[in-house]
Design a protein around this motif. Structure first.
Motif, PDB file in Angstrom:
ATOM      1  N   ASN A  84       0.821  -1.211   0.000  1.00 13.68           N
ATOM      2  CA  ASN A  84       0.000   0.000   0.000  1.00 13.68           C
ATOM      3  C   ASN A  84       0.862   1.271   0.000  1.00 13.68           C
ATOM      4  OD1 ASN A  84      -2.613   1.140  -0.158  1.00 13.68           O
ATOM      5  ND2 ASN A  84      -2.591   1.604   2.037  1.00 13.68           N
ATOM      6  N   HIS A  85       2.016   1.196  -0.654  1.00 13.72           N
ATOM      7  CA  HIS A  85       2.924   2.344  -0.715  1.00 13.72           C
ATOM      8  C   HIS A  85       2.452   3.360  -1.741  1.00 13.72           C
ATOM      9  CE1 HIS A  85       6.648   0.107   1.090  1.00 13.72           C
ATOM     10  NE2 HIS A  85       5.726   0.390   1.984  1.00 13.72           N
ATOM     11  N   GLU A  86       2.630   4.645  -1.396  1.00 13.58           N
ATOM     12  CA  GLU A  86       2.268   5.712  -2.317  1.00 13.58           C
ATOM     13  C   GLU A  86       3.332   5.924  -3.400  1.00 13.58           C
ATOM     14  OE1 GLU A  86      -1.503   6.856  -1.015  1.00 13.58           O
ATOM     15  OE2 GLU A  86      -0.353   7.586  -2.726  1.00 13.58           O
ATOM     16  N   TYR A  87       4.589   5.785  -3.020  1.00 10.47           N
ATOM     17  CA  TYR A  87       5.687   6.161  -3.903  1.00 10.47           C
ATOM     18  C   TYR A  87       6.272   4.930  -4.585  1.00 10.47           C
ATOM     19  CZ  TYR A  87       5.479  10.426  -1.132  1.00 10.47           C
ATOM     20  OH  TYR A  87       5.057  11.570  -0.510  1.00 10.47           O
ATOM     21  N   MET A  88       6.496   5.055  -5.890  1.00  3.39           N
ATOM     22  CA  MET A  88       7.125   3.966  -6.632  1.00  3.39           C
ATOM     23  C   MET A  88       8.170   4.519  -7.588  1.00  3.39           C
ATOM     24  SD  MET A  88       3.981   1.272  -7.273  1.00  3.39           S
ATOM     25  CE  MET A  88       5.110  -0.110  -7.632  1.00  3.39           C
ATOM     26  N   TYR A  89       9.177   3.702  -7.872  1.00  3.69           N
ATOM     27  CA  TYR A  89      10.356   4.172  -8.612  1.00  3.69           C
ATOM     28  C   TYR A  89      10.838   3.099  -9.589  1.00  3.69           C
ATOM     29  CZ  TYR A  89      10.455   7.137  -4.430  1.00  3.69           C
ATOM     30  OH  TYR A  89      10.119   7.998  -3.414  1.00  3.69           O
ATOM     31  N   TRP A  90      11.399   3.547 -10.693  1.00  2.00           N
ATOM     32  CA  TRP A  90      12.116   2.670 -11.608  1.00  2.00           C
ATOM     33  C   TRP A  90      13.553   3.159 -11.734  1.00  2.00           C
ATOM     34  CZ3 TRP A  90      11.265  -1.978 -13.304  1.00  2.00           C
ATOM     35  CH2 TRP A  90       9.960  -2.456 -13.448  1.00  2.00           C
TER      36      TRP A  90
ATOM     37  N   LEU B 192       6.803   0.180 -16.679  1.00  2.68           N
ATOM     38  CA  LEU B 192       7.885   0.848 -17.403  1.00  2.68           C
ATOM     39  C   LEU B 192       7.886   0.327 -18.833  1.00  2.68           C
ATOM     40  CD1 LEU B 192      10.490   2.674 -17.311  1.00  2.68           C
ATOM     41  CD2 LEU B 192      11.752   0.546 -16.935  1.00  2.68           C
ATOM     42  N   GLY B 193       7.755   1.242 -19.792  1.00  3.73           N
ATOM     43  CA  GLY B 193       7.704   0.851 -21.189  1.00  3.73           C
ATOM     44  C   GLY B 193       8.915   1.313 -21.974  1.00  3.73           C
ATOM     45  N   LEU B 194       9.334   0.438 -22.882  1.00  2.00           N
ATOM     46  CA  LEU B 194      10.362   0.793 -23.852  1.00  2.00           C
ATOM     47  C   LEU B 194       9.685   0.721 -25.210  1.00  2.00           C
ATOM     48  CD1 LEU B 194      11.929  -0.660 -21.382  1.00  2.00           C
ATOM     49  CD2 LEU B 194      13.806  -0.881 -23.019  1.00  2.00           C
ATOM     50  N   GLU B 195       9.535   1.837 -25.870  1.00  2.00           N
ATOM     51  CA  GLU B 195       8.798   1.861 -27.133  1.00  2.00           C
ATOM     52  C   GLU B 195       9.609   1.300 -28.290  1.00  2.00           C
ATOM     53  OE1 GLU B 195       5.771   5.622 -26.376  1.00  2.00           O
ATOM     54  OE2 GLU B 195       7.447   5.822 -27.782  1.00  2.00           O
ATOM     55  N   SER B 196      10.901   1.604 -28.328  1.00  2.00           N
ATOM     56  CA  SER B 196      11.780   1.143 -29.394  1.00  2.00           C
ATOM     57  C   SER B 196      13.145   0.870 -28.776  1.00  2.00           C
ATOM     58  CB  SER B 196      11.883   2.193 -30.499  1.00  2.00           C
ATOM     59  OG  SER B 196      12.747   1.746 -31.533  1.00  2.00           O
TER      60      SER B 196
ATOM     61  N   PRO C 192      15.489   9.652 -18.074  1.00  2.00           N
ATOM     62  CA  PRO C 192      14.159   9.256 -18.552  1.00  2.00           C
ATOM     63  C   PRO C 192      14.044   8.965 -20.048  1.00  2.00           C
ATOM     64  CG  PRO C 192      14.270  11.629 -18.360  1.00  2.00           C
ATOM     65  CD  PRO C 192      15.604  11.103 -17.891  1.00  2.00           C
ATOM     66  N   ASP C 193      15.030   9.407 -20.835  1.00  2.00           N
ATOM     67  CA  ASP C 193      14.885   9.319 -22.291  1.00  2.00           C
ATOM     68  C   ASP C 193      14.804   7.871 -22.760  1.00  2.00           C
ATOM     69  OD1 ASP C 193      17.068  12.176 -22.918  1.00  2.00           O
ATOM     70  OD2 ASP C 193      14.967  12.043 -22.327  1.00  2.00           O
ATOM     71  N   GLY C 194      13.816   7.604 -23.647  1.00  2.00           N
ATOM     72  CA  GLY C 194      13.626   6.275 -24.206  1.00  2.00           C
ATOM     73  C   GLY C 194      12.688   5.402 -23.401  1.00  2.00           C
TER      74      GLY C 194
ATOM     75  N   ILE D 254      15.045   6.430 -13.294  1.00  2.00           N
ATOM     76  CA  ILE D 254      14.474   6.656 -14.626  1.00  2.00           C
ATOM     77  C   ILE D 254      13.216   7.526 -14.520  1.00  2.00           C
ATOM     78  CG2 ILE D 254      13.580   5.557 -16.713  1.00  2.00           C
ATOM     79  CD1 ILE D 254      15.021   2.982 -15.822  1.00  2.00           C
ATOM     80  N   HIS D 255      12.213   7.018 -13.840  1.00  2.00           N
ATOM     81  CA  HIS D 255      10.966   7.731 -13.580  1.00  2.00           C
ATOM     82  C   HIS D 255      10.484   7.338 -12.198  1.00  2.00           C
ATOM     83  CE1 HIS D 255       9.953   9.401 -17.591  1.00  2.00           C
ATOM     84  NE2 HIS D 255      10.422   8.288 -18.105  1.00  2.00           N
TER      85      HIS D 255
END
Lengths: 111, 114
Positions: B28-34, B76-80, B61-63, B46-47
């Protein structure tokens, strides 16, 4: 597992010795600090924390010392065991709900 | 008591492919990190998210893109994908991101981009 220790400072000790791992932090406004332990192939694990209004805090076999004058943090591990072998990171509260991590120190404990 | 769970644990991508890394926490944590972790580089943010529906950029954060549609999940998404994104990715969560920001980490996702 992945090697996170490439090019890291390394401290080698004998089992039973006391270990001291040092960390210099950058932001004089940081008010909160944490030490993490990361074993090979695993995520970082919280060890101990300290606020800037303290200069020492003790846990089980670990002590953290904070010297704000020279922006230095140290982690002391008493009676080091082979299971203490890992990479140790310090982190400072960098504001905006985030932490800034140091690059880490590898501790190697030989029996 | 799962804590922070990351899926998948391993992945190999070809350059240009996309993928999503999932992080789930049951505290039940409010804060999350990548974060990403490269040899000798420590952890780089990253974000991050300070609550459901919020996201913010970190140091690198880029990419990457992220979404926090539910409080317990942070994607967390990597588009390309690019070879420079070969790394170990860690998700973390925290109850209090302000005064006492103890972050709890998942076991990591090891990503190789060929």
């Amino acid at each position: 597992g992945e090697s996170v220790g490439l090019h890291l400072p390394t401290l080698s000790v004998q089992e039973g010795d006391n270990s001291i791992i040092n960390c210099a932090y950058s932001n004089s406004a940081s008010d909160y600090f944490i030490w993490y332990k990361q074993e090979s192939g695993k995520g970082p694990q919280f060890i101990i924390d300290i606020r800037s209004n303290m200069d020492k805090r003790q846990g089980q076999r670990v002590t953290v010392l904070l010297n704000k004058t020279v922006k230095h943090l140290s982690l002391q591990i008493a009676a080091t065991q082979p299971g203490d072998s890992a990479v140790y990171f310090c982190a400072e509260n960098s504001g905006y709900s985030t932490l800034t991590f140091g690059k880490g120190t590898m501790l190697l404990v030989s029996p | 008591n799962a804590g922070v769970t990351q899926t998948p644990k391993f992945r190999v991508l070809k350059t240009g492919q996309s993928m999503t890394l999932l992080c789930a926490q049951d505290m039940n944590h409010e804060y999350m990190y990548w974060y990403r972790q490269d040899p000798g580089m420590g952890l780089r943010l990253i974000h991050y998210s300070v609550g459901e529906g919020t996201t913010a950029k970190g140091e690198v954060p880029d990419g990457y893109n992220v979404s926090r549609l539910k409080k317990q999940n942070f994607l967390l998404g990597l588009e390309s994908a690019a070879p420079s994104q070969t790394s170990v990715y860690f998700c973390a969560s925290s109850y209090d991101g302000l005064a006492k920001n103890i972050q709890y980490f998942g076991a990591g996702t090891r990503l190789s981009v060929l």
